[in-house]
Design a protein around this motif. Sequence first.
Motif, mmCIF file in Angstrom:
data_model
loop_
_atom_site.group_PDB
_atom_site.id
_atom_site.type_symbol
_atom_site.label_atom_id
_atom_site.label_comp_id
_atom_site.label_asym_id
_atom_site.label_seq_id
_atom_site.Cartn_x
_atom_site.Cartn_y
_atom_site.Cartn_z
ATOM 1 N N LEU A 92 0.976 -1.020 -0.069
ATOM 2 C CA LEU A 92 -0.115 -0.025 0.117
ATOM 3 C C LEU A 92 1.045 1.073 -0.106
ATOM 4 O O LEU A 92 1.965 1.155 0.597
ATOM 5 C CB LEU A 92 -0.879 -0.065 1.172
ATOM 6 N N ASP A 93 0.393 2.217 -0.369
ATOM 7 C CA ASP A 93 1.354 3.533 -0.532
ATOM 8 C C ASP A 93 1.123 4.058 0.905
ATOM 9 O O ASP A 93 0.063 3.555 1.429
ATOM 10 C CB ASP A 93 0.753 4.648 -1.784
ATOM 11 N N PRO A 94 2.011 5.074 1.371
ATOM 12 C CA PRO A 94 2.052 5.622 2.679
ATOM 13 C C PRO A 94 0.395 5.845 3.159
ATOM 14 O O PRO A 94 -0.066 5.731 4.431
ATOM 15 C CB PRO A 94 2.722 6.575 2.834
ATOM 16 N N LYS A 95 -0.180 6.700 2.286
ATOM 17 C CA LYS A 95 -1.753 6.971 2.863
ATOM 18 C C LYS A 95 -2.602 5.917 2.849
ATOM 19 O O LYS A 95 -3.297 6.189 3.899
ATOM 20 C CB LYS A 95 -2.145 8.135 2.031
ATOM 21 N N GLU A 96 -2.580 5.235 2.099
ATOM 22 C CA GLU A 96 -3.376 3.965 1.963
ATOM 23 C C GLU A 96 -3.132 3.073 3.236
ATOM 24 O O GLU A 96 -4.069 2.699 4.150
ATOM 25 C CB GLU A 96 -3.353 3.184 1.047
ATOM 26 N N PHE A 97 -1.765 3.021 3.666
ATOM 27 C CA PHE A 97 -1.542 2.295 4.791
ATOM 28 C C PHE A 97 -1.996 2.904 6.107
ATOM 29 O O PHE A 97 -2.443 2.117 6.987
ATOM 30 C CB PHE A 97 -0.055 1.875 4.643
ATOM 31 N N GLN A 98 -1.728 4.135 6.135
ATOM 32 C CA GLN A 98 -2.086 5.053 7.428
ATOM 33 C C GLN A 98 -3.755 4.768 7.381
ATOM 34 O O GLN A 98 -4.192 4.811 8.561
ATOM 35 C CB GLN A 98 -1.642 6.300 7.083
ATOM 36 N N GLY A 99 -4.589 5.050 6.267
ATOM 37 C CA GLY A 99 -5.867 4.639 6.459
ATOM 38 C C GLY A 99 -6.335 3.463 6.918
ATOM 39 O O GLY A 99 -7.182 3.251 7.681
ATOM 40 N N PHE A 100 -5.573 2.422 6.656
ATOM 41 C CA PHE A 100 -5.899 1.036 6.989
ATOM 42 C C PHE A 100 -5.694 0.996 8.646
ATOM 43 O O PHE A 100 -6.320 0.494 9.222
ATOM 44 C CB PHE A 100 -4.886 0.146 6.202
ATOM 45 N N LEU A 101 -4.518 1.401 9.105
ATOM 46 C CA LEU A 101 -4.427 1.624 10.534
ATOM 47 C C LEU A 101 -5.299 2.398 11.059
ATOM 48 O O LEU A 101 -5.750 2.005 12.339
ATOM 49 C CB LEU A 101 -2.829 2.204 10.660
ATOM 50 N N LEU A 102 -5.609 3.473 10.834
ATOM 51 C CA LEU A 102 -6.494 4.085 11.566
ATOM 52 C C LEU A 102 -7.964 3.561 11.446
ATOM 53 O O LEU A 102 -8.758 3.476 12.546
ATOM 54 C CB LEU A 102 -6.781 5.647 10.879
ATOM 55 N N GLY A 103 -8.395 2.944 10.249
ATOM 56 C CA GLY A 103 -9.570 2.130 10.309
ATOM 57 C C GLY A 103 -9.471 1.048 11.416
ATOM 58 O O GLY A 103 -10.876 0.795 11.936
ATOM 59 N N ASN A 104 -8.653 0.402 11.540
ATOM 60 C CA ASN A 104 -8.458 -0.578 12.610
ATOM 61 C C ASN A 104 -8.476 0.027 13.951
ATOM 62 O O ASN A 104 -9.292 -0.627 15.008
ATOM 63 C CB ASN A 104 -7.078 -1.407 12.429
ATOM 64 N N VAL A 105 -7.968 1.094 14.204
ATOM 65 C CA VAL A 105 -8.268 1.692 15.477
ATOM 66 C C VAL A 105 -9.421 1.995 15.937
ATOM 67 O O VAL A 105 -10.028 1.748 16.994
ATOM 68 C CB VAL A 105 -7.311 3.136 15.616
ATOM 69 N N TRP B 165 1.468 1.759 15.680
ATOM 70 C CA TRP B 165 1.766 1.299 14.328
ATOM 71 C C TRP B 165 1.513 2.578 13.350
ATOM 72 O O TRP B 165 2.182 2.919 12.560
ATOM 73 C CB TRP B 165 1.183 0.366 13.881
ATOM 74 N N LEU B 166 0.162 3.191 13.739
ATOM 75 C CA LEU B 166 0.006 4.421 12.885
ATOM 76 C C LEU B 166 0.882 5.591 13.166
ATOM 77 O O LEU B 166 1.660 6.111 12.153
ATOM 78 C CB LEU B 166 -1.444 5.053 13.225
ATOM 79 N N ARG B 167 1.420 5.604 14.313
ATOM 80 C CA ARG B 167 2.427 6.733 14.653
ATOM 81 C C ARG B 167 3.751 6.435 14.078
ATOM 82 O O ARG B 167 4.412 7.119 13.480
ATOM 83 C CB ARG B 167 2.611 6.843 15.934
ATOM 84 N N GLN B 168 4.139 5.168 14.092
ATOM 85 C CA GLN B 168 5.391 4.757 13.245
ATOM 86 C C GLN B 168 5.222 4.877 11.865
ATOM 87 O O GLN B 168 6.246 5.351 11.053
ATOM 88 C CB GLN B 168 5.737 3.131 13.644
ATOM 89 N N ALA B 169 4.097 4.449 11.142
ATOM 90 C CA ALA B 169 3.827 4.833 9.802
ATOM 91 C C ALA B 169 3.839 6.300 9.411
ATOM 92 O O ALA B 169 4.623 6.660 8.526
ATOM 93 C CB ALA B 169 2.486 4.140 9.309
ATOM 94 N N VAL B 170 3.393 7.265 10.417
ATOM 95 C CA VAL B 170 3.284 8.744 10.074
ATOM 96 C C VAL B 170 4.656 9.062 10.126
ATOM 97 O O VAL B 170 5.017 10.048 9.443
ATOM 98 C CB VAL B 170 2.236 9.286 11.113
ATOM 99 N N ASN B 171 5.551 8.538 11.024
ATOM 100 C CA ASN B 171 6.942 9.038 11.074
ATOM 101 C C ASN B 171 7.709 8.418 10.136
ATOM 102 O O ASN B 171 8.912 8.617 9.868
ATOM 103 C CB ASN B 171 7.345 8.732 12.504
ATOM 104 N N GLY B 172 7.263 7.492 8.996
ATOM 105 C CA GLY B 172 8.076 6.924 8.072
ATOM 106 C C GLY B 172 8.845 5.916 8.219
ATOM 107 O O GLY B 172 9.538 5.294 7.764
#
Length: 82
Positions: free
Chosen positions: A28-41, A67-74
Amino acid sequence: MKSDGMAVNQKHYQFAPVEPIEILQMYLDPKEFQGFLLGNVLKYLLRLGRKDEAGKEVDKAFQYLLWLRQAVNGENINPREK
């Protein structure tokens, strides 16, 4: 022993050297992945106490939030880290 709900303790995710969350981050691209993580939260918080014990669902939501925090921080997710 009772599971705490954290992915690092879930045997059904530990069947391969690369876990599903890592594959999702790869494809997934970074925004898609972050959306996935947020959706699970949100999923775990909105169903709080309706499927599993409330504490277990809070633990799962917290794991995805970390994990979302990690993804947001790259950063790359390593689900085997506690």
